[in-house]
Design a protein around this motif. Structure first.
Motif, PDB file in Angstrom:
ATOM      1  N   LEU A 262       3.729   2.907   2.983  1.00  0.00           N
ATOM      2  CA  LEU A 262       4.472   3.796   3.873  1.00  0.00           C
ATOM      3  C   LEU A 262       4.792   4.812   2.421  1.00  0.00           C
ATOM      4  N   LEU A 263       5.022   4.342   1.368  1.00  0.00           N
ATOM      5  CA  LEU A 263       4.923   5.264   0.409  1.00  0.00           C
ATOM      6  C   LEU A 263       3.389   5.737   0.533  1.00  0.00           C
ATOM      7  N   TYR A 264       1.941   6.043   0.673  1.00  0.00           N
ATOM      8  CA  TYR A 264       1.460   6.597   1.277  1.00  0.00           C
ATOM      9  C   TYR A 264       1.421   7.572   2.016  1.00  0.00           C
ATOM     10  N   PHE A 265       1.968   7.051   2.947  1.00  0.00           N
ATOM     11  CA  PHE A 265       1.992   8.394   4.081  1.00  0.00           C
ATOM     12  C   PHE A 265       2.561   9.265   3.805  1.00  0.00           C
ATOM     13  N   VAL A 266       3.834   8.695   3.176  1.00  0.00           N
ATOM     14  CA  VAL A 266       5.273   9.936   2.862  1.00  0.00           C
ATOM     15  C   VAL A 266       4.114  10.606   2.027  1.00  0.00           C
ATOM     16  N   ILE A 267       4.123  10.421   1.056  1.00  0.00           N
ATOM     17  CA  ILE A 267       3.609  12.106   0.061  1.00  0.00           C
ATOM     18  C   ILE A 267       2.562  12.028   0.377  1.00  0.00           C
ATOM     19  N   LEU A 325      -8.893   2.596  -2.002  1.00  0.00           N
ATOM     20  CA  LEU A 325      -7.826   2.567  -3.376  1.00  0.00           C
ATOM     21  C   LEU A 325      -6.789   2.704  -3.673  1.00  0.00           C
ATOM     22  N   MET A 326      -5.978   3.520  -3.124  1.00  0.00           N
ATOM     23  CA  MET A 326      -4.479   3.394  -3.765  1.00  0.00           C
ATOM     24  C   MET A 326      -4.112   2.572  -3.202  1.00  0.00           C
ATOM     25  N   ILE A 327      -3.561   2.281  -1.696  1.00  0.00           N
ATOM     26  CA  ILE A 327      -3.308   0.927  -0.666  1.00  0.00           C
ATOM     27  C   ILE A 327      -3.644  -0.443  -2.172  1.00  0.00           C
ATOM     28  N   ARG A 328      -4.921  -0.462  -2.229  1.00  0.00           N
ATOM     29  CA  ARG A 328      -4.973  -1.633  -3.049  1.00  0.00           C
ATOM     30  C   ARG A 328      -4.117  -1.580  -4.441  1.00  0.00           C
ATOM     31  N   LEU A 329      -3.955  -0.531  -4.465  1.00  0.00           N
ATOM     32  CA  LEU A 329      -3.504  -0.727  -5.916  1.00  0.00           C
ATOM     33  C   LEU A 329      -2.341  -0.744  -6.247  1.00  0.00           C
ATOM     34  N   ILE A 330      -1.062  -0.097  -4.980  1.00  0.00           N
ATOM     35  CA  ILE A 330       0.126  -0.452  -5.319  1.00  0.00           C
ATOM     36  C   ILE A 330      -0.137  -1.753  -4.105  1.00  0.00           C
ATOM     37  N   GLU A 331      -0.685  -2.420  -3.670  1.00  0.00           N
ATOM     38  CA  GLU A 331      -0.341  -3.288  -3.465  1.00  0.00           C
ATOM     39  C   GLU A 331      -0.444  -4.557  -3.896  1.00  0.00           C
TER      40      GLU A 331
END
Length: 339
Positions: A262-267, A325-331
Motif C-alpha cells: 500500500l505504501l509503495y503503490f501510493v508513493i 528490496l523496498m517491500i522487504r525493508l518496509i515489512e
C-alpha cells in the motif's frame, strides 16, 4: 610437529602426541582453549623452562598479550608418598603458546611456526572464500540499499533529524540482515505466512481517510485543495491489486505485506494529484491501525514518525528494480503475531 600431529580430547583434558612420538602432553581443556604449564611449553618446543619464562615475561611487558587473559591457575592434585597434595599451578592458554612459539629458537619451534603459519593461511583463504561466496549471494542486495541511501541523502539534502531517520532505517535493516546471516536464509525474505482476520482495504474507506488528512493539513496551512485529489483509477487499481488472490489464497497474505505494498503503490504510482508521499504514509499507518490486533505491538511503538518519513523518502527515491528490496525493508518494521 606437522598437520599429522594429534589432539585426543576427553571431557577435561586432551592428550597431544607429536608426529615423531617424542612429545606427549596431558593438556587442560577449558573455555574452548588448551592450557599448558611452562614446563609443558618447554617440552613442546624442546627448550629449557627458563627460556619459556623469559619469553612470557617479554610478551607481557611488551603488551603483546595480557597475563590476566592468557594465564590461569588450576588446582592440581599430586600424589606425594602416601598422601595427595593439592597445589595451584599456572597454566597458559593457546594464545600464549603460539606467541612463545614465534619467539623460541629451536628445531621444534621452527616446525611449529611452519605449521601455525600454514594453518593460519589456510583459515584465512577459506574464510575469505566463504565470505566472498556470501557476498556474491547477498552483496548485491546490500549494495542496492547503500546506493539508495546515498542517493536519498543527496537528492533530498537530508540533514539533522531526517537524515538520522534514514540512516536509522538502513541501520536497522542492516542489523536484521546480519542477524539472519547466522541462519540458513542469508537474507531478509518476504513474509509469506498467512494471517486470518485481516480487514480488507476498501476504496471508499481509503478515500475518507485521505479526506480527513486533507482537512487537517489545510487547517494548518500545509496543503491546498489539490491535495489528495484522485487521478484516474490509479488508487482503485492499487487497492484491487493488494486484495487480489486465487480462490481463498491472497497474493499478499498478511498485514505486513499488504501495508508495505500500500505504501509503495501510493508513493510510486502517483494516483493522487498532490501529496502522494504523505497520503501513502497516512494510509500505511491507517491500515496497520485497522489490523492492530494482528501486530505484536501498538503501531506507534513499531514505527515512529521519523522512521515513516525515512521509509517514504527511500521508496520515492528507489528504482523500479528495487521494489522487492523496498517491500522487504518496509515489512521488516511491522511486527506480526505469528499465531
Amino acid at each position: 610437529m606437522s598437520l599429522d600431529d594429534q589432539v585426543v580430547e576427553t571431557r577435561q583434558t586432551a592428550l597431544f602426541i607429536s608426529d615423531d612420538g617424542q612429545v606427549q602432553l596431558d593438556l587442560k581443556v577449558d573455555q574452548e582453549t588448551l592450557w599448558l604449564t611452562q614446563a609443558q611449553i618447554a617440552e613442546l618446543f624442546g627448550v629449557k623452562p627458563q627460556n619459556i619464562t623469559m619469553h612470557l615475561k617479554n610478551i607481557y611487558e611488551e603488551q603483546e598479550l595480557t597475563e590476566i587473559a592468557t594465564c590461569k591457575g588450576f588446582l592440581q592434585v599430586q600424589r606425594e608418598g602416601k598422601r595427595d597434595v593439592k597445589r595451584q599451578r599456572k597454566y597458559y592458554n593457546l594464545d600464549a603458546v603460539i606467541s612463545v612459539g614465534y619467539r623460541v629458537n629451536s628445531t621444534r619451534a621452527t616446525q611449529f611456526r611452519i605449521w601455525a603459519t600454514g594453518t593460519l593461511k589456510r583459515h584465512l583463504i577459506e574464510g575469505y572464500t566463504l565470505n566472498q561466496r556470501q557476498l556474491e549471494k547477498r552483496g548485491i542486495e546490500f549494495e542496492q540499499a547503500l546506493e539508495l541511501l546515498s542517493k536519498t541523502l543527496k537528492n533530498q539534502s537530508l540533514v539533522d533529524d531526517e537524515g538520522a531517520a534514514v540512516l536509522g532505517v538502513i541501520s536497522d535493516y542492516a542489523r536484521s540482515w546480519s542477524l539472519l546471516q547466522s541462519y540458513d536464509e542469508q537474507s531478509l525474505t518476504s513474509l509469506t505466512f498467512k494471517q486470518g482476520g485481516m480487514k480488507p482495504i476498501e476504496l471508499d474507506d481509503a478515500l475518507r481517510a485521505i479526506k480527513q488528512l486533507k482537512h487537517a493539513l489545510i487547517e494548518k496551512s500545509e496543503a491546498t485543495d489539490l491535495f489528495g485529489q484522485v487521478r484516474g483509477d490509479g488508487l482503485a487499481s492499487a487497492l484491487a491489486t493488494i486484495e487480489q488472490g486465487f480462490g481463498d489464497e491472497l497474493f499478499y497474505p498478511n498485514v505486513a505485506s499488504r501495508a508495505a505494498h500500500l505504501l509503495y503503490f501510493v508513493i510510486k504510482n502517483h494516483p493522487l494529484a498532490d501529496g502522494n508521499k504523505r497520503s501513502g504514509s497516512f494510509l500505511f499507518l491507517w491500515y496497520l491501525r485497522l489490523n492492530e490486533h494482528l501486530l505484536t505491538k501498538p503501531v506507534d511503538q513499531l514505527i515512529n514518525e521519523n522512521t515513516l518519513v525515512a521509509l517514504a523518502l527511500l521508496v520515492a527515491e528507489s528504482q523500479p528494480d528495487q521494489k522487492d528490496l523496498m517491500i522487504r525493508l518496509i515489512e521488516n518494521f511491522v511486527g506480526l503475531k505469528m499465531d
